[in-house]
Each structure stands twice: as structure tokens, then as C-alpha cells.
Design a protein around this motif. Structure first.
Motif, PDB file in Angstrom:
ATOM      1  N   ASP A   1      11.128  10.248   3.132  1.00  0.00           N
ATOM      2  CA  ASP A   1      11.699   9.120   3.876  1.00  0.00           C
ATOM      3  C   ASP A   1      11.353   9.211   5.356  1.00  0.00           C
ATOM      4  N   ALA A   2      11.318  10.441   5.890  1.00  0.00           N
ATOM      5  CA  ALA A   2      10.939  10.624   7.294  1.00  0.00           C
ATOM      6  C   ALA A   2       9.482  10.224   7.495  1.00  0.00           C
ATOM      7  N   ALA A   3       8.628  10.551   6.533  1.00  0.00           N
ATOM      8  CA  ALA A   3       7.219  10.161   6.623  1.00  0.00           C
ATOM      9  C   ALA A   3       7.088   8.645   6.618  1.00  0.00           C
ATOM     10  N   LEU A   4       7.810   8.000   5.717  1.00  0.00           N
ATOM     11  CA  LEU A   4       7.763   6.542   5.638  1.00  0.00           C
ATOM     12  C   LEU A   4       8.277   5.911   6.927  1.00  0.00           C
ATOM     13  N   LYS A   5       9.326   6.483   7.487  1.00  0.00           N
ATOM     14  CA  LYS A   5       9.887   5.973   8.743  1.00  0.00           C
ATOM     15  C   LYS A   5       8.849   6.075   9.861  1.00  0.00           C
ATOM     16  N   GLN A   6       8.139   7.213   9.923  1.00  0.00           N
ATOM     17  CA  GLN A   6       7.139   7.389  10.969  1.00  0.00           C
ATOM     18  C   GLN A   6       5.958   6.434  10.746  1.00  0.00           C
ATOM     19  N   ILE A   7       5.581   6.211   9.503  1.00  0.00           N
ATOM     20  CA  ILE A   7       4.497   5.271   9.211  1.00  0.00           C
ATOM     21  C   ILE A   7       4.886   3.865   9.633  1.00  0.00           C
ATOM     22  N   LYS A   8       6.127   3.474   9.340  1.00  0.00           N
ATOM     23  CA  LYS A   8       6.585   2.133   9.724  1.00  0.00           C
ATOM     24  C   LYS A   8       6.645   1.983  11.239  1.00  0.00           C
TER      25      LYS A   8
ATOM     26  N   GLU B   1       3.151   1.498  12.376  1.00  0.00           N
ATOM     27  CA  GLU B   1       2.718   0.141  12.037  1.00  0.00           C
ATOM     28  C   GLU B   1       3.282  -0.867  13.037  1.00  0.00           C
ATOM     29  N   ALA B   2       4.545  -0.706  13.386  1.00  0.00           N
ATOM     30  CA  ALA B   2       5.166  -1.621  14.353  1.00  0.00           C
ATOM     31  C   ALA B   2       4.488  -1.502  15.714  1.00  0.00           C
ATOM     32  N   ALA B   3       4.177  -0.274  16.143  1.00  0.00           N
ATOM     33  CA  ALA B   3       3.488  -0.077  17.421  1.00  0.00           C
ATOM     34  C   ALA B   3       2.105  -0.710  17.385  1.00  0.00           C
ATOM     35  N   TYR B   4       1.409  -0.546  16.271  1.00  0.00           N
ATOM     36  CA  TYR B   4       0.087  -1.170  16.121  1.00  0.00           C
ATOM     37  C   TYR B   4       0.209  -2.686  16.208  1.00  0.00           C
TER      38      TYR B   4
ATOM     39  N   ARG C   1       2.513  -4.505  17.633  1.00  0.00           N
ATOM     40  CA  ARG C   1       2.829  -4.931  19.011  1.00  0.00           C
ATOM     41  C   ARG C   1       1.574  -4.885  19.882  1.00  0.00           C
ATOM     42  N   THR C   2       0.816  -3.813  19.750  1.00  0.00           N
ATOM     43  CA  THR C   2      -0.402  -3.667  20.544  1.00  0.00           C
ATOM     44  C   THR C   2      -1.403  -4.764  20.197  1.00  0.00           C
ATOM     45  N   HIS C   3      -1.539  -5.023  18.913  1.00  0.00           N
ATOM     46  CA  HIS C   3      -2.464  -6.080  18.466  1.00  0.00           C
ATOM     47  C   HIS C   3      -2.056  -7.426  19.051  1.00  0.00           C
ATOM     48  N   GLU C   4      -0.763  -7.736  18.996  1.00  0.00           N
ATOM     49  CA  GLU C   4      -0.284  -9.007  19.543  1.00  0.00           C
ATOM     50  C   GLU C   4      -0.519  -9.080  21.048  1.00  0.00           C
ATOM     51  N   ASP C   5      -0.295  -7.967  21.752  1.00  0.00           N
ATOM     52  CA  ASP C   5      -0.526  -7.941  23.196  1.00  0.00           C
ATOM     53  C   ASP C   5      -2.000  -8.177  23.519  1.00  0.00           C
ATOM     54  N   VAL C   6      -2.871  -7.509  22.787  1.00  0.00           N
ATOM     55  CA  VAL C   6      -4.305  -7.653  23.033  1.00  0.00           C
ATOM     56  C   VAL C   6      -4.753  -9.085  22.734  1.00  0.00           C
ATOM     57  N   MET C   7      -4.300  -9.607  21.604  1.00  0.00           N
ATOM     58  CA  MET C   7      -4.698 -10.971  21.241  1.00  0.00           C
ATOM     59  C   MET C   7      -4.153 -11.982  22.256  1.00  0.00           C
TER      60      MET C   7
END
Length: 148
Positions: free
Chosen positions: A115-122, A125-128, A130-136
Motif C-alpha cells: 500500500d505504501a508503494a501504491l501511495k508513492q506511485i500515485k 503520478e499526481a506530480a507528473y 501537475r508538471t505536465h499541465e504546467d508545461v502545457m
């Protein structure tokens, strides 16, 4: 001029030095993982098992074990294999702790806590996203300024 937040305060030399040190630790860990051998045996030493990352490498049966009922012998073999697997797991955890410490970067913490691994993956993903939206958004702003 646009602010860069915490990125402006990153010590690039330290970041590169730390990454290099971690790479050296990972290379040593890979060599060590190949040499780890878990050992297990029954309480009387009739069944001795050695296992590696590849599985059971050695199985020694004392001649007295051959006189046992097959069900009893099978139980001793399973118990010895399980003990060897636990020993190998312990060695791997110790090796990873030596390489990564007890930090967030130790991948073994995820083995026992998926569950900790899944939490870190999520979170990644959220950081990615946000970054994608900022760049776009920034690219769209530039496109509008250039009237493209």
C-alpha cells in the motif's frame, strides 16, 4: 522573471555526488545479492537446504532421513526450505538497508507494505500530471504570445 521556488536552491554538485555514491552502493549491492545464500535445516540436521535468488541450490539428506516415512520427510524438507528462504530474505533486507539505510529510498519497505508503494506511485503520478499541465499551459501561453 519567473520564480523557481526550491529548484533555485538545489546544490547540483551535492545532488550529483549523492547520485554517484548511490550508484556505487547499488553496484556493490548487485554483487552482494548474487552471493547471498540462505540456509535452513531441521532440528536434527537430517535435511539441509541452501537457496539463492534462483531457488533451491542444494538439498542434503542424511542417510537416516531416507528411513523416514515420505510424509514426515516431506515436512522436514518444506520446513528447511522455508527456513532457508527466510534466511535469504533477511540477508537481502540487511544488504538493502546497508545500501539505502532506513530511508524512504529502501525498496524493501515496499515488499512488506505494498500500500505504501501504491501511495508513492500515485503521488508521483499526481506530480507528473501537475508538471505536465504546467508545461502545457506555459507552451499555450507562448503560442498565444507568438500568435501561432
Amino acid at each position: 522573471m519567473q520564480e523557481f521556488g526550491d529548484f533555485a536552491n538545489i546544490d547540483i554538485d551535492k545532488l550529483l555526488r549523492d547520485a554517484g555514491e548511490q550508484l556505487v552502493r547499488m553496484e556493490q549491492l548487485q554483487k552482494d545479492l548474487d552471493s547471498y545464500v540462505g540456509r535452513g535445516q531441521d532440528e536434527n540436521g537430517l535435511v539441509v537446504v541452501e537457496c539463492s535468488q534462483l531457488g533451491v541450490e542444494e538439498l542434503h539428506l542424511h542417510p537416516k532421513a531416507m528411513r523416514m516415512a515420505s510424509v514426515e520427510l516431506a515436512g522436514l524438507i518444506k520446513a528447511a526450505v522455508n527456513e532457508a528462504a527466510r534466511d535469504l530474505q533477511k540477508q537481502m533486507e540487511e544488504g538493502l538497508s546497508a545500501a539505502f539505510g532506513d530511508s524512504e529510498n529502501n525498496p524493501m519497505k515496499f515488499v512488506n507494505d505494498p500500500d505504501a508503494a501504491l501511495k508513492q506511485i500515485k503521488a508521483a503520478e499526481a506530480a507528473y500530471n501537475r508538471t505536465h499541465e504546467d508545461v502545457m499551459g506555459e507552451l499555450n501561453r507562448i503560442r498565444q504570445q507568438l500568435q501561432l
